[in-house]
Design an enzyme around this catalytic site. Structure first.
Site, PDB file in Angstrom:
ATOM      1  CE  LYS A  11      -3.842  -2.262   2.107  1.00 37.84           C
ATOM      2  NZ  LYS A  11      -4.899  -2.208   3.241  1.00 37.84           N
ATOM      3  CE1 TYR A  51      -9.501  -2.789   0.257  1.00 40.62           C
ATOM      4  CE2 TYR A  51      -8.423  -0.829  -0.762  1.00 40.62           C
ATOM      5  CZ  TYR A  51      -8.494  -2.100  -0.055  1.00 40.62           C
ATOM      6  OH  TYR A  51      -7.035  -2.458   0.294  1.00 40.62           O
ATOM      7  CG  PHE A  59     -12.919   1.348   7.304  1.00 40.56           C
ATOM      8  CD1 PHE A  59     -12.707   0.851   6.084  1.00 40.56           C
ATOM      9  CD2 PHE A  59     -13.799   0.648   8.154  1.00 40.56           C
ATOM     10  CE1 PHE A  59     -12.819  -0.342   5.672  1.00 40.56           C
ATOM     11  CE2 PHE A  59     -14.102  -0.817   7.914  1.00 40.56           C
ATOM     12  CZ  PHE A  59     -13.466  -1.320   6.871  1.00 40.56           C
ATOM     13  NE  ARG A  87      -6.197 -11.997   5.427  1.00 39.83           N
ATOM     14  CZ  ARG A  87      -6.728 -10.865   5.240  1.00 39.83           C
ATOM     15  NH1 ARG A  87      -7.068 -10.176   4.346  1.00 39.83           N
ATOM     16  NH2 ARG A  87      -7.358 -10.592   6.402  1.00 39.83           N
ATOM     17  CB  THR A  93      -7.358  -5.714   9.978  1.00 37.46           C
ATOM     18  OG1 THR A  93      -7.598  -7.028   9.114  1.00 37.46           O
ATOM     19  CG2 THR A  93      -7.817  -4.571   8.977  1.00 37.46           C
ATOM     20  CG  ASN A 114      -3.745  -2.324   7.002  1.00 40.75           C
ATOM     21  OD1 ASN A 114      -3.729  -1.938   5.816  1.00 40.75           O
ATOM     22  ND2 ASN A 114      -4.661  -3.237   7.356  1.00 40.75           N
ATOM     23  CG  HIS A 117      -5.375  -6.499  -0.205  1.00 44.55           C
ATOM     24  ND1 HIS A 117      -6.376  -6.109   0.153  1.00 44.55           N
ATOM     25  CD2 HIS A 117      -5.547  -7.078  -1.326  1.00 44.55           C
ATOM     26  CE1 HIS A 117      -7.401  -6.939  -0.395  1.00 44.55           C
ATOM     27  NE2 HIS A 117      -6.776  -7.668  -1.514  1.00 44.55           N
ATOM     28  CD  GLU A 128      -9.028  -9.009  -3.669  1.00 43.04           C
ATOM     29  OE1 GLU A 128     -10.317  -8.516  -3.123  1.00 43.04           O
ATOM     30  OE2 GLU A 128      -8.073  -9.207  -3.336  1.00 43.04           O
TER      31      GLU A 128
HETATM   32  N1  UDP Z   1      -9.658  -0.692   7.499  1.00 40.15           N
HETATM   33  C1  UDP Z   1      -9.680   0.511   8.040  1.00 40.15           C
HETATM   34  N2  UDP Z   1     -10.299   0.568   9.307  1.00 40.15           N
HETATM   35  C2  UDP Z   1     -10.953  -0.802   9.833  1.00 40.15           C
HETATM   36  C3  UDP Z   1     -10.767  -1.776   9.285  1.00 40.15           C
HETATM   37  C4  UDP Z   1     -10.214  -1.795   7.948  1.00 40.15           C
HETATM   38  O1  UDP Z   1      -9.241   1.582   7.900  1.00 40.15           O
HETATM   39  O2  UDP Z   1     -11.640  -0.674  10.945  1.00 40.15           O
HETATM   40  C5  UDP Z   1      -8.951  -0.634   6.145  1.00 40.15           C
HETATM   41  C6  UDP Z   1      -7.487  -1.307   6.349  1.00 40.15           C
HETATM   42  O3  UDP Z   1      -6.629  -0.679   5.389  1.00 40.15           O
HETATM   43  C7  UDP Z   1      -7.820  -2.569   5.839  1.00 40.15           C
HETATM   44  C8  UDP Z   1      -8.717  -2.330   4.585  1.00 40.15           C
HETATM   45  O4  UDP Z   1      -9.888  -1.376   5.258  1.00 40.15           O
HETATM   46  O5  UDP Z   1      -6.706  -3.404   5.255  1.00 40.15           O
HETATM   47  C9  UDP Z   1      -9.806  -3.516   4.264  1.00 40.15           C
HETATM   48  O6  UDP Z   1     -10.397  -3.965   5.255  1.00 40.15           O
HETATM   49  P1  UDP Z   1     -10.665  -5.628   5.488  1.00 40.15           P
HETATM   50  O7  UDP Z   1     -11.543  -5.787   6.942  1.00 40.15           O
HETATM   51  O8  UDP Z   1     -10.998  -6.264   4.569  1.00 40.15           O
HETATM   52  O9  UDP Z   1      -9.353  -5.922   6.099  1.00 40.15           O
HETATM   53  P2  UDP Z   1      -7.901  -6.917   5.551  1.00 40.15           P
HETATM   54  O10 UDP Z   1      -8.415  -7.913   4.727  1.00 40.15           O
HETATM   55  O11 UDP Z   1      -7.219  -6.056   4.554  1.00 40.15           O
HETATM   56  O12 UDP Z   1      -7.198  -7.537   6.677  1.00 40.15           O
HETATM   57 MG    MG Z   2     -10.119  -7.720   3.348  1.00 43.89          MG
END
Ligand code: UDP
Ligand code: MG
Length: 139
Positions: A11, A51, A59, A87, A93, A114, A117, A128
């Site tokens: 990212k 997204y 968010f 993962r 996350t 974070n 992805h 994706e």
């Molecule tokens: N995100 C955020 N706040 C939250 C949860 C997610 O800003 O409370 C952002 C974060 O960058 C995350 C992305 O949204 O990686 C996608 O969320 P997801 O729940 O899919 O998490 P991931 O699969 O990336 O772990």
């Molecule tokens: Mg996700």
């Protein structure tokens, strides 16, 4: 796309902080083969579409701002059990909850910024990967 593939993005924060090399080294050391890769800058429309599943979440606006503020590295990765193993490699996350030694524990600043992805299913990995790459860019 075969089901032993996953999709990742390093990212904008990872690119800004100069973490591309370190993160790619971790990915290679964990046994993933890079099938496709490029530096690319998502437009607002790109990030909103990528997204879209999160469009109702509080968010979403911040996430779109973040993901479009600079270039990312997009890549398709291949390995047995790629989605689940990737993962595990990236961690939770929220970096505060991420296991020691994971990419997010080492390089993520917050739950929003974070670092990386990782696709959450074989189906989404295929969707994706195809969002960012044509068949002619996959090796
Ligand atoms: N995100 C955020 N706040 C939250 C949860 C997610 O800003 O409370 C952002 C974060 O960058 C995350 C992305 O949204 O990686 C996608 O969320 P997801 O729940 O899919 O998490 P991931 O699969 O990336 O772990
Ligand atoms: Mg996700």
């Amino acid at each position: 796309m075969a089901t032993n593939r996953t999709f990742t993005m390093l990212k904008p924060d990872s690119v800004e902080k100069g973490h591309i090399g370190a993160i790619l080294q971790m990915i290679n050391k964990a046994g993933f083969r890079i099938v496709a890769m490029k530096l690319t800058h998502m437009t607002t429309a790109d990030a909103k579409a990528f997204y879209a599943v999160h469009s109702e979440r509080p968010f979403y606006g911040e996430l779109v701002e973040y993901m479009t503020r600079g270039p990312i590295v997009a890549a398709i990765l291949e390995k047995d059990n790629a989605v689940e193993d990737f993962r595990t490699l990236i961690g939770a996350t929220n970096p505060a909850d991420a296991a020691e030694g994971t990419i997010r524990k080492l390089y993520a600043a917050s739950i929003g910024e974070n670092a990386v992805h990782g696709s959450d299913s074989d189906e989404n990995a295929a969707i994706e990967g195809a969002f960012h790459f044509s068949g002619r860019e996959m090796f």
